[in-house]
Design a protein around this motif. Structure first.
Motif, PDB file in Angstrom:
ATOM      1  N   PRO A 159      45.346  49.462 -87.622  1.00 39.01           N
ATOM      2  CA  PRO A 159      45.918  48.139 -87.355  1.00 39.01           C
ATOM      3  C   PRO A 159      45.483  47.692 -85.955  1.00 39.01           C
ATOM      4  CG  PRO A 159      47.623  49.688 -88.040  1.00 39.01           C
ATOM      5  CD  PRO A 159      46.378  50.474 -87.779  1.00 39.01           C
ATOM      6  N   VAL A 160      45.410  46.399 -85.763  1.00 40.35           N
ATOM      7  CA  VAL A 160      44.962  45.833 -84.487  1.00 40.35           C
ATOM      8  C   VAL A 160      46.054  44.948 -83.923  1.00 40.35           C
ATOM      9  CG1 VAL A 160      43.214  44.397 -83.364  1.00 40.35           C
ATOM     10  CG2 VAL A 160      42.570  45.849 -85.309  1.00 40.35           C
ATOM     11  N   THR A 161      46.365  45.152 -82.651  1.00 36.90           N
ATOM     12  CA  THR A 161      47.311  44.304 -81.934  1.00 36.90           C
ATOM     13  C   THR A 161      46.627  43.795 -80.676  1.00 36.90           C
ATOM     14  OG1 THR A 161      49.171  45.627 -82.749  1.00 36.90           O
ATOM     15  CG2 THR A 161      49.594  44.186 -80.858  1.00 36.90           C
ATOM     16  N   GLU A 162      46.557  42.483 -80.558  1.00 36.40           N
ATOM     17  CA  GLU A 162      45.945  41.832 -79.394  1.00 36.40           C
ATOM     18  C   GLU A 162      44.560  42.401 -79.085  1.00 36.40           C
ATOM     19  OE1 GLU A 162      48.773  41.958 -76.198  1.00 36.40           O
ATOM     20  OE2 GLU A 162      50.241  40.771 -77.320  1.00 36.40           O
ATOM     21  N   GLY A 163      43.753  42.583 -80.135  1.00 35.38           N
ATOM     22  CA  GLY A 163      42.378  43.019 -79.959  1.00 35.38           C
ATOM     23  C   GLY A 163      42.181  44.506 -79.737  1.00 35.38           C
ATOM     24  N   ARG A 164      43.241  45.276 -79.746  1.00 35.67           N
ATOM     25  CA  ARG A 164      43.132  46.716 -79.521  1.00 35.67           C
ATOM     26  C   ARG A 164      43.604  47.455 -80.770  1.00 35.67           C
ATOM     27  NH1 ARG A 164      42.063  50.165 -75.660  1.00 35.67           N
ATOM     28  NH2 ARG A 164      41.841  48.602 -74.039  1.00 35.67           N
ATOM     29  N   CYS A 165      42.742  48.350 -81.267  1.00 33.98           N
ATOM     30  CA  CYS A 165      43.108  49.166 -82.426  1.00 33.98           C
ATOM     31  C   CYS A 165      44.141  50.207 -82.014  1.00 33.98           C
ATOM     32  CB  CYS A 165      41.888  49.901 -82.972  1.00 33.98           C
ATOM     33  SG  CYS A 165      40.668  48.834 -83.728  1.00 33.98           S
ATOM     34  N   HIS A 166      45.082  50.444 -82.890  1.00 32.98           N
ATOM     35  CA  HIS A 166      46.056  51.519 -82.684  1.00 32.98           C
ATOM     36  C   HIS A 166      45.347  52.859 -82.833  1.00 32.98           C
ATOM     37  CE1 HIS A 166      49.823  48.999 -83.492  1.00 32.98           C
ATOM     38  NE2 HIS A 166      48.805  48.171 -83.515  1.00 32.98           N
ATOM     39  N   GLU A 167      45.847  53.888 -82.207  1.00 36.72           N
ATOM     40  CA  GLU A 167      45.303  55.244 -82.356  1.00 36.72           C
ATOM     41  C   GLU A 167      45.566  55.789 -83.761  1.00 36.72           C
ATOM     42  OE1 GLU A 167      43.456  57.274 -80.377  1.00 36.72           O
ATOM     43  OE2 GLU A 167      43.324  55.672 -78.890  1.00 36.72           O
ATOM     44  N   GLN A 168      46.723  55.433 -84.324  1.00 34.37           N
ATOM     45  CA  GLN A 168      47.107  55.955 -85.630  1.00 34.37           C
ATOM     46  C   GLN A 168      46.182  55.398 -86.714  1.00 34.37           C
ATOM     47  OE1 GLN A 168      49.238  53.895 -83.907  1.00 34.37           O
ATOM     48  NE2 GLN A 168      50.481  55.413 -82.871  1.00 34.37           N
ATOM     49  N   VAL A 169      45.946  56.226 -87.736  1.00 38.76           N
ATOM     50  CA  VAL A 169      45.198  55.781 -88.909  1.00 38.76           C
ATOM     51  C   VAL A 169      46.220  55.396 -89.971  1.00 38.76           C
ATOM     52  CG1 VAL A 169      43.566  56.458 -90.714  1.00 38.76           C
ATOM     53  CG2 VAL A 169      43.232  57.251 -88.356  1.00 38.76           C
ATOM     54  N   TRP A 170      45.972  54.261 -90.600  1.00 39.10           N
ATOM     55  CA  TRP A 170      46.862  53.732 -91.624  1.00 39.10           C
ATOM     56  C   TRP A 170      46.106  53.589 -92.937  1.00 39.10           C
ATOM     57  CZ3 TRP A 170      51.777  50.904 -90.654  1.00 39.10           C
ATOM     58  CH2 TRP A 170      52.310  51.203 -89.402  1.00 39.10           C
ATOM     59  N   PHE A 171      46.859  53.607 -94.024  1.00 38.58           N
ATOM     60  CA  PHE A 171      46.345  53.366 -95.364  1.00 38.58           C
ATOM     61  C   PHE A 171      46.667  51.925 -95.711  1.00 38.58           C
ATOM     62  CE2 PHE A 171      46.448  53.362 -99.964  1.00 38.58           C
ATOM     63  CZ  PHE A 171      45.465  54.275-100.326  1.00 38.58           C
ATOM     64  N   HIS A 172      45.647  51.147 -96.098  1.00 43.30           N
ATOM     65  CA  HIS A 172      45.844  49.745 -96.479  1.00 43.30           C
ATOM     66  C   HIS A 172      45.819  49.640 -98.003  1.00 43.30           C
ATOM     67  CE1 HIS A 172      45.593  45.385 -96.409  1.00 43.30           C
ATOM     68  NE2 HIS A 172      44.675  45.514 -97.342  1.00 43.30           N
ATOM     69  N   PHE A 173      46.924  49.159 -98.576  1.00 40.74           N
ATOM     70  CA  PHE A 173      47.030  48.951-100.017  1.00 40.74           C
ATOM     71  C   PHE A 173      46.488  47.561-100.353  1.00 40.74           C
ATOM     72  CE2 PHE A 173      50.399  51.869 -98.844  1.00 40.74           C
ATOM     73  CZ  PHE A 173      50.312  52.853 -99.819  1.00 40.74           C
ATOM     74  N   HIS A 174      45.436  47.490-101.147  1.00 38.97           N
ATOM     75  CA  HIS A 174      44.829  46.192-101.439  1.00 38.97           C
ATOM     76  C   HIS A 174      45.714  45.301-102.298  1.00 38.97           C
ATOM     77  CE1 HIS A 174      43.913  48.101-105.287  1.00 38.97           C
ATOM     78  NE2 HIS A 174      43.646  46.902-105.758  1.00 38.97           N
ATOM     79  N   ILE A 210      37.283  43.492 -80.764  1.00 36.58           N
ATOM     80  CA  ILE A 210      38.308  44.543 -80.757  1.00 36.58           C
ATOM     81  C   ILE A 210      37.859  45.696 -79.871  1.00 36.58           C
ATOM     82  CG2 ILE A 210      39.296  44.060 -83.026  1.00 36.58           C
ATOM     83  CD1 ILE A 210      37.095  46.921 -83.056  1.00 36.58           C
ATOM     84  N   VAL A 211      38.802  46.590 -79.576  1.00 31.92           N
ATOM     85  CA  VAL A 211      38.503  47.842 -78.888  1.00 31.92           C
ATOM     86  C   VAL A 211      38.911  48.956 -79.844  1.00 31.92           C
ATOM     87  CG1 VAL A 211      39.028  49.319 -76.910  1.00 31.92           C
ATOM     88  CG2 VAL A 211      38.895  46.831 -76.620  1.00 31.92           C
ATOM     89  N   LEU A 212      37.963  49.782 -80.214  1.00 29.79           N
ATOM     90  CA  LEU A 212      38.215  50.898 -81.126  1.00 29.79           C
ATOM     91  C   LEU A 212      38.865  52.057 -80.377  1.00 29.79           C
ATOM     92  CD1 LEU A 212      34.774  50.702 -82.924  1.00 29.79           C
ATOM     93  CD2 LEU A 212      36.999  50.274 -84.004  1.00 29.79           C
ATOM     94  N   PRO A 213      39.614  52.913 -81.073  1.00 30.50           N
ATOM     95  CA  PRO A 213      40.233  54.074 -80.419  1.00 30.50           C
ATOM     96  C   PRO A 213      39.189  55.041 -79.859  1.00 30.50           C
ATOM     97  CG  PRO A 213      41.217  53.692 -82.579  1.00 30.50           C
ATOM     98  CD  PRO A 213      40.006  52.819 -82.487  1.00 30.50           C
ATOM     99  N   ASP A 214      39.504  55.655 -78.727  1.00 25.09           N
ATOM    100  CA  ASP A 214      38.566  56.556 -78.058  1.00 25.09           C
ATOM    101  C   ASP A 214      38.145  57.735 -78.927  1.00 25.09           C
ATOM    102  OD1 ASP A 214      38.492  54.975 -75.789  1.00 25.09           O
ATOM    103  OD2 ASP A 214      40.060  56.125 -74.759  1.00 25.09           O
TER     104      ASP A 214
END
Length: 169
Positions: free
Chosen positions: A114-129, A48-52
């Motif tokens: 969230p990750v799309t095609e190996g690139r992380c989105h800039e936005q931070v999301w909350f993941h509900f388990h 993956i590529v993490l956000p800058d």
């Protein structure tokens, strides 16, 4: 938000953290910083590529405790951190690679990208388990840390009350 603005917001926490470490032996900022080389190793291992902004934050401030949030540090894959790290937590809980957890909420839920095609989105999301679902919480990592790391839950309640009061006028 840019780093100049964030640094100004974070400075009181950094100063208080230094005082608390000197006085009581614990810090409000762990500062488990990473290097660009280690970040590149983690990205390569995870594919993956993490956000800058996240990568810069991790080289400046680092993982571990940061005010009211605890971030997984970025360490070399295979050399886990004491209480979890980005690579090992994601290897265990998100092996499909469509979400990169960067902080545990403490309830089995996570904050991350969230990750799309190996690139992380800039936005931070909350993941509900329990629902295996996500929802956005911040436009980027600095806004997330400003909200979750620099503000206590009581601060956020007071802000919501003030906003509700203004709306009722």
């Amino acid at each position: 938000m840019d780093f100049a603005e964030f640094d100004m917001l974070a400075e009181p926490l950094r100063q208080r953290s230094a005082r608390e470490r000197a006085r009581h032996g614990f810090a409000l900022v762990d500062g488990l910083v990473s290097t660009p080389e280690v970040i590149a190793l983690v990205e390569g291992r995870m594919g993956i590529v993490l956000p800058d902004k996240y990568k810069v934050f991790m080289t400046r401030y680092g993982g571990g405790v940061f005010g009211f949030v605890e971030l997984f540090p970025l360490v070399e894959p295979g050399k886990p951190a004491r209480y979890g790290d980005v690579w090992s937590e994601n290897e265990q809980w998100f092996p499909e690679g469509d979400f990169v957890a960067v902080a545990a909420v403490g309830t089995g839920d996570y904050w991350g990208f969230p990750v799309t095609e190996g690139r992380c989105h800039e936005q931070v999301w909350f993941h509900f388990h329990d629902q295996d679902d996500h929802e956005p919480v911040a436009a980027d990592f600095l806004e997330f840390i400003a909200e979750e790391g620099l503000k206590s839950p009581a601060d956020r309640v007071m802000e919501r009350r003030a906003l509700d009061d203004r709306r009722s006028w």
